[in-house]
Scaffold this active site. Structure first.
Site, PDB file in Angstrom:
ATOM      1  N   ASP A   1      13.405   9.426   7.014  1.00 15.10           N
ATOM      2  CA  ASP A   1      13.382  10.453   5.961  1.00 15.10           C
ATOM      3  C   ASP A   1      12.964  11.781   6.588  1.00 15.10           C
ATOM      4  O   ASP A   1      12.318  11.798   7.636  1.00 15.10           O
ATOM      5  CB  ASP A   1      12.469  10.041   4.806  1.00 15.10           C
TER       6      ASP A   1
ATOM      7  N   GLU B   1      10.235  12.236  -0.692  1.00 16.68           N
ATOM      8  CA  GLU B   1       9.045  12.441  -1.545  1.00 16.68           C
ATOM      9  C   GLU B   1       9.456  12.740  -2.980  1.00 16.68           C
ATOM     10  O   GLU B   1       8.688  12.583  -3.908  1.00 16.68           O
ATOM     11  CB  GLU B   1       8.197  13.596  -1.005  1.00 16.68           C
TER      12      GLU B   1
HETATM   13  C1  LIG Z   1       5.218   6.610   1.618  1.00 18.87           C
HETATM   14  C2  LIG Z   1       4.939   7.570   0.526  1.00 18.87           C
HETATM   15  O1  LIG Z   1       3.884   8.166   0.489  1.00 18.87           O
HETATM   16  N1  LIG Z   1       5.901   7.753  -0.393  1.00 18.87           N
HETATM   17  C3  LIG Z   1       5.733   8.542  -1.564  1.00 18.87           C
HETATM   18  C4  LIG Z   1       6.978   8.427  -2.401  1.00 18.87           C
HETATM   19  C5  LIG Z   1       6.985   9.317  -3.615  1.00 18.87           C
HETATM   20  C6  LIG Z   1       7.515   8.625  -4.829  1.00 18.87           C
HETATM   21  C7  LIG Z   1       7.678   9.475  -6.050  1.00 18.87           C
HETATM   22  N2  LIG Z   1       8.118  10.784  -5.818  1.00 18.87           N
HETATM   23  C8  LIG Z   1       6.385   9.459  -6.848  1.00 18.87           C
HETATM   24  O2  LIG Z   1       5.430  10.156  -6.530  1.00 18.87           O
HETATM   25  O3  LIG Z   1       6.346   8.728  -7.840  1.00 18.87           O
HETATM   26  C9  LIG Z   1       4.527   8.072  -2.348  1.00 18.87           C
HETATM   27  O4  LIG Z   1       3.889   8.914  -2.997  1.00 18.87           O
HETATM   28  O5  LIG Z   1       4.194   6.875  -2.330  1.00 18.87           O
END
Ligand SMILES: CC(=O)N[C@@H](CCC[C@H](N)C(=O)O)C(=O)O
Length: 389
Positions: free
Chosen positions: A67, A126
């Site tokens: 990513d 993200e």
């Molecule tokens: C690995 C990581 O930190 N991923 C993010 C993914 C974001 C998901 C989405 N935009 C949300 O915030 O619900 C995370 O915050 O886990």
């Protein structure tokens, strides 16, 4: 310092929001276009990139995905190569992920294997989520892989360790946006106003009772409100407040309960504070469900194979539990078998922290591990094909 660590530093300087990774894409293309053109095909999709490294047989495709977006966090690391984009930072390790992916592409461009290797640079992990639209694109469909892998840096694991598990690795996530509208007024006359700061404070506390009082304690879930905006100044009662957050669950039942309780609580807030409360859900990511058989096979391969690898590239495997992080890599796994694993990078500050400092030795270790595994898997496919003939 390895070339890929240098690339990581260059990428670290230019973090960009989802679907605006213009400089990032240009920098990645600069390096990818230096690879032997007779073996490497490159396509762009939005701000993402897909690279195909032709295999000697090329009947199957193994994909490796990274990513590429940054986060709206003001960096506080001790790096001399800090972000040049004010208010943005690679605080989730995507700079590391990209550098590893360039290393993987470079390895296979110089050491072709039987299968095609597809290296995917995916925007907007993200939010709002680049995986789903990328998967629907013609560019992706034309090179749809038979197997897909990815990794995520893990600050809490030491360098030299990876962690994985068959089945669910990461949670389902859903972004949540709540608007409260009351009545503004003079700070000295609260009885003539409907104060949305008070309503928001109450709401945040009540939302947490969903986890502690409405869900089975054994059914894990998280509600985090990460941002609250509202009010105009210290002596004006706030007419509007906006709350932004995320819901994390590990089961459909928990998701259903959380959403229905949020609705109930918002009705209560409306009644109790004489306001309007509206809720919208944003990006909704499926769980990252690692393919059971492939992950177990990878774990067995790693336990045996790593005995033959010399320091400093040798890595140790740990079987971990599921985490409440989310990842839109989960969407790829809904149609292609594969898995994601954690890569130890040993930082005292965690993911999404302004002081996150992953150790760069992990880049070379990860390139070595991923390329060895993909090479082994490709030989396994080729061997099977020969036997089937
Ligand atoms: C690995 C990581 O930190 N991923 C993010 C993914 C974001 C998901 C989405 N935009 C949300 O915030 O619900 C995370 O915050 O886990």
């Amino acid at each position: 310092m390895s070339k890929f660590r240098e690339i990581r530093r260059e990428l670290h300087r230019i973090p960009e929001p989802g679907f605006q990774e213009v400089k990032t894409q240009a920098l990645l293309l600069k390096y990818l276009r230096q690879l032997p053109a007779d073996r490497v095909e490159i396509k762009t999709w939005c701000t993402g990139i897909l690279v195909r490294i032709k295999g000697t047989i090329g009947k199957r495709r193994i994909a490796y995905r990274a990513d590429i977006d940054g986060l709206p966090i003001t960096e506080e690391t001790s790096y001399e190569f800090r972000s040049e984009h004010e208010g943005y930072m690679h605080a989730c390790g995507h700079d590391m992920h990209m550098a590893i992916a360039v290393g993987v592409a470079s390895h296979f461009a110089h050491h072709p294997i039987e299968d095609d290797v597809i290296v995917i640079f995916q925007p907007a992990e993200e939010g709002p989520g680049g995986a789903e639209p990328m998967m629907r694109s013609e560019e992706y469909r034309a090179w749809k892989p038979d197997l897909i892998l990815a990794l995520h840096i893990a600050p809490e694991y030491p360098v030299g360790q990876i962690a994985v598990r068959p089945g669910t690795l990461f949670a389902r996530t859903a972004e949540i946006f709540i608007e409260l509208k009351g009545k503004g007024g003079h700070a000295a006359y609260p009885h003539q106003a409907k104060d949305m700061i008070i309503a928001a404070a109450q709401l945040v506390m009540q939302l947490q009772t969903i986890i502690s009082r409405n869900l089975d304690p054994l059914d894990a879930a998280v509600i985090t409100i990460g941002k609250i905006t509202g009010g105009v100044r210290q002596n004006v009662i706030a007419e509007r407040v906006r709350l932004e957050g995320t819901i994390r669950t590990l089961s459909d039942a928990a998701t259903k309960t959380v959403r229905s309780r949020i609705e109930d609580i918002l009705h209560g807030i409306e009644a109790g504070y004489g306001c309007e409360a509206t809720v919208e859900y944003g990006a909704d990511y499926v769980q990252v469900d690692n393919d059971e058989a492939l992950t177990k096979e990878f774990m067995a391969w790693m336990r045996g194979e790593q005995q033959q690898v010399e320091e400093p590239l040798r890595m140790e495997l740990v079987e971990c539990g599921a985490a409440m992080t989310g990842e839109d890599f989960g969407f790829f796994l809904t149609e292609t078998p594969g898995f994601m694993f954690w890569l130890g990078v040993d930082s005292p500050y965690g993911l999404h922290h302004a002081k996150l400092e992953p150790k760069e030795e992990a880049i070379d270790q990860a390139i070595s591990l991923v390329t060895r595994y993909i090479t082994w898997k490709s030989r396994q496919h080729a061997g099977k094909e020969q036997r089937d003939r």
